[in-house]
Motif scaffolding. Structure first.
Motif, mmCIF file in Angstrom:
data_model
loop_
_atom_site.group_PDB
_atom_site.id
_atom_site.type_symbol
_atom_site.label_atom_id
_atom_site.label_comp_id
_atom_site.label_asym_id
_atom_site.label_seq_id
_atom_site.Cartn_x
_atom_site.Cartn_y
_atom_site.Cartn_z
ATOM 1 N N GLY A 180 0.789 -1.227 0.000
ATOM 2 C CA GLY A 180 0.000 0.000 0.000
ATOM 3 C C GLY A 180 0.820 1.276 0.000
ATOM 4 O O GLY A 180 0.273 2.373 -0.129
ATOM 5 N N SER A 181 2.139 1.159 0.158
ATOM 6 C CA SER A 181 2.980 2.357 0.106
ATOM 7 C C SER A 181 3.042 2.890 -1.312
ATOM 8 O O SER A 181 3.204 2.120 -2.258
ATOM 9 C CB SER A 181 4.419 2.016 0.521
ATOM 10 O OG SER A 181 4.514 2.017 1.902
ATOM 11 N N VAL A 182 2.899 4.204 -1.439
ATOM 12 C CA VAL A 182 3.001 4.837 -2.752
ATOM 13 C C VAL A 182 4.262 5.695 -2.779
ATOM 14 O O VAL A 182 4.486 6.502 -1.879
ATOM 15 C CB VAL A 182 1.763 5.712 -3.056
ATOM 16 C CG1 VAL A 182 1.934 6.454 -4.373
ATOM 17 C CG2 VAL A 182 0.509 4.852 -3.089
ATOM 18 N N ILE A 183 5.090 5.477 -3.794
ATOM 19 C CA ILE A 183 6.309 6.271 -3.961
ATOM 20 C C ILE A 183 6.177 7.047 -5.260
ATOM 21 O O ILE A 183 5.896 6.463 -6.305
ATOM 22 C CB ILE A 183 7.573 5.376 -4.077
ATOM 23 C CG1 ILE A 183 7.578 4.274 -3.041
ATOM 24 C CG2 ILE A 183 8.849 6.216 -4.070
ATOM 25 C CD1 ILE A 183 8.207 4.581 -1.744
ATOM 26 N N ALA A 184 6.347 8.356 -5.173
ATOM 27 C CA ALA A 184 6.254 9.187 -6.380
ATOM 28 C C ALA A 184 7.563 9.920 -6.591
ATOM 29 O O ALA A 184 8.343 10.111 -5.657
ATOM 30 C CB ALA A 184 5.116 10.189 -6.230
ATOM 31 N N GLN A 185 7.806 10.325 -7.814
ATOM 32 C CA GLN A 185 8.966 11.177 -8.090
ATOM 33 C C GLN A 185 8.436 12.556 -8.477
ATOM 34 O O GLN A 185 7.511 12.683 -9.288
ATOM 35 C CB GLN A 185 9.816 10.576 -9.230
ATOM 36 C CG GLN A 185 11.130 11.298 -9.484
ATOM 37 C CD GLN A 185 11.064 12.272 -10.657
ATOM 38 O OE1 GLN A 185 10.149 12.222 -11.455
ATOM 39 N NE2 GLN A 185 12.034 13.164 -10.742
ATOM 40 N N LEU A 186 9.012 13.582 -7.871
ATOM 41 C CA LEU A 186 8.552 14.951 -8.095
ATOM 42 C C LEU A 186 9.692 15.813 -8.625
ATOM 43 O O LEU A 186 10.865 15.499 -8.417
ATOM 44 C CB LEU A 186 8.060 15.595 -6.784
ATOM 45 C CG LEU A 186 6.712 15.179 -6.210
ATOM 46 C CD1 LEU A 186 6.757 13.772 -5.657
ATOM 47 C CD2 LEU A 186 6.272 16.143 -5.127
ATOM 48 N N GLY A 187 9.324 16.896 -9.258
ATOM 49 C CA GLY A 187 10.335 17.836 -9.717
ATOM 50 C C GLY A 187 9.693 18.884 -10.602
ATOM 51 O O GLY A 187 8.526 18.735 -11.003
ATOM 52 N N VAL A 188 10.435 19.939 -10.899
ATOM 53 C CA VAL A 188 9.900 20.941 -11.826
ATOM 54 C C VAL A 188 9.798 20.284 -13.206
ATOM 55 O O VAL A 188 10.585 19.404 -13.532
ATOM 56 C CB VAL A 188 10.781 22.215 -11.900
ATOM 57 C CG1 VAL A 188 10.701 23.007 -10.615
ATOM 58 C CG2 VAL A 188 12.230 21.863 -12.228
ATOM 59 N N PRO A 189 8.791 20.668 -14.001
ATOM 60 C CA PRO A 189 8.664 20.049 -15.318
ATOM 61 C C PRO A 189 9.743 20.548 -16.286
ATOM 62 O O PRO A 189 9.588 21.590 -16.914
ATOM 63 C CB PRO A 189 7.261 20.439 -15.801
ATOM 64 C CG PRO A 189 6.768 21.495 -14.893
ATOM 65 C CD PRO A 189 7.673 21.595 -13.715
ATOM 66 N N SER A 190 10.832 19.818 -16.359
ATOM 67 C CA SER A 190 11.893 20.156 -17.304
ATOM 68 C C SER A 190 12.473 18.850 -17.812
ATOM 69 O O SER A 190 12.772 17.955 -17.022
ATOM 70 C CB SER A 190 12.988 20.949 -16.586
ATOM 71 O OG SER A 190 14.223 20.781 -17.261
#
Ligand code: MG
Length: 384
Positions: free
Chosen positions: A250-260
């Motif tokens: 059930g753990s959710v891992i996302a990757q984030l960053g400015v859209p470039s």
């Protein structure tokens, strides 16, 4: 001790991804050595790039009828030149940054020669994902995706066997909150105004219809060996969360960053290392303030449904989907048809296609050609 420079070649250096890759490499000149640059029809830009980055080889897309001189570099021509570059074992990694089916052969050549790949070409996997991934696995070749969503997933995954599902984010494109009627009357200019990403023309149209997301679902299926039912799409207009995975617990891992695109390009060519490189803007949660998510509207964006269908059928179905859509997008960009006609045309061609189950590479190219002819004929007789 000075660490060894990583040797890289770029197939498609004059395109949107290629030029951004060179911006990254300019910042990382102590980490990389450029072996070859290959461009298409923009010979002037290719020459400028060669003068600046001094590769050993330059490949010109044209067939060589007109010879080109670039001082300090050996000039190669056409598909044979690409083959030569992708067979050069001096390369540690090849960035396949062309768009369209032209990316498939160089990718296969690099795999044959055991050279790792940073892959920015969707068609390679949409057209021949089964073959390409099997050959890469057998040859021990790493394929690291440049596409921002897949690059995000690649960064999140530690062990694919523990992943329950992939969650691919979609910005929703310029028509997210427009009506179907607005979309029906959309001009080429409105369609090319993508709110978040700076990309080539064909992919920008695909982003407006969400076909791009459909192709990305197929791409994800092959890259991460996930069932289509376990690949979800969520609309996220800010394009800050580039994609996520959900583990079995059930753990959710996302990757984030400015859209470039600089970030995924740099990740893919540097993997498994990370360098400072280009940081166009630093990331701030407080500046972003909010992140929105919503379900995709399958009625307004029927391509998404069609892409899942094609993916689940497999075989030549995705070859057909890709080729018909691409020809229809070109016709739209030439002003011959309307935005919604792209779907009409693609689905008509798709529905009349007799699927070949396990096509080999030659059959894939034949089917691709045949579908393109069929699509052009349909456009000429019914839509022009
Ligand atoms: Mg993408």
């Amino acid at each position: 001790m000075e660490s060894k420079k990583r040797k890289i070649s770029i197939i498609g250096s004059t395109g949107s991804i290629g030029t951004q890759a060179l911006e990254v490499l300019e910042k990382l000149e102590d980490k990389f050595e450029i072996i070859a640059l290959a461009g298409g029809s923009n010979v002037e830009l290719l020459k400028q790039q060669a003068e600046k980055f001094k590769p050993k080889y330059v490949c010109v897309g044209k067939n060589g009828a007109e010879k080109i001189n670039i001082s300090g570099a050996q000039v190669l021509y056409g598909p044979q030149g690409l083959d030569e570059i992708c067979s050069n074992k001096e390369n540690d990694i090849i960035l396949v940054a062309v768009s369209g089916k032209i990316g498939l052969r160089p990718t296969l050549k690099a795999i044959e020669n055991g050279i790792d790949i940073a892959l920015a070409n969707k068609e390679t996997l949409v057209m021949a994902g089964d073959i390409v991934m099997k050959k890469a696995k057998d040859a021990g070749v790493k394929i690291v995706p440049v596409d921002s969503e897949h690059c995000a997933i690649h960064q999140c995954i530690k062990d694919i066997n523990q992943v329950e599902k992939l969650i691919i984010t979609a910005s929703g494109g310029p028509f997210l909150h427009k009506t179907i009627d607005d979309m029906k009357n959309a001009t080429v200019e409105e369609t090319l105004k993508h709110p978040r990403w700076n990309m080539g023309r064909k992919i920008t149209v695909d982003s407006a219809t969400l076909m791009n997301k459909g192709l990305e679902v197929i791409e994800a299926h092959h890259l991460f060996n996930m069932d289509y039912d376990d690949i979800k799409v969520v609309v996220h207009p800010q394009s800050i969360v580039h994609s996520a995975i959900e583990y079995k617990d059930g753990s959710v891992i996302a990757q984030l960053g400015v859209p470039s695109m600089h970030i995924p390009i740099q990740y893919a060519i540097s993997y498994p290392e990370r360098f400072e490189g280009i940081k166009s803007k630093s990331f701030s949660f407080s500046e972003i303030a909010r992140l929105d998510f919503e379900k995709p509207d399958f009625e307004k964006f029927p391509f998404l449904k069609l892409a899942y269908k094609a993916g689940k059928i497999g075989g030549s179905a995705t070859v057909c989907l890709n080729a018909a859509n691409e020809e229809a997008v070109f016709a739209f960009l030439r002003g011959e048809i309307k935005l919604f006609d792209i779907y009409e045309i693609t689905s008509q061609v798709f529905n009349s296609h007799n699927v070949v189950k396990n096509p080999d590479i030659d059959e894939i190219f034949e089917i691709d050609e045949q579908i393109r002819e069929q699509t052009k004929a349909l456009i000429n007789t019914k839509f022009c």
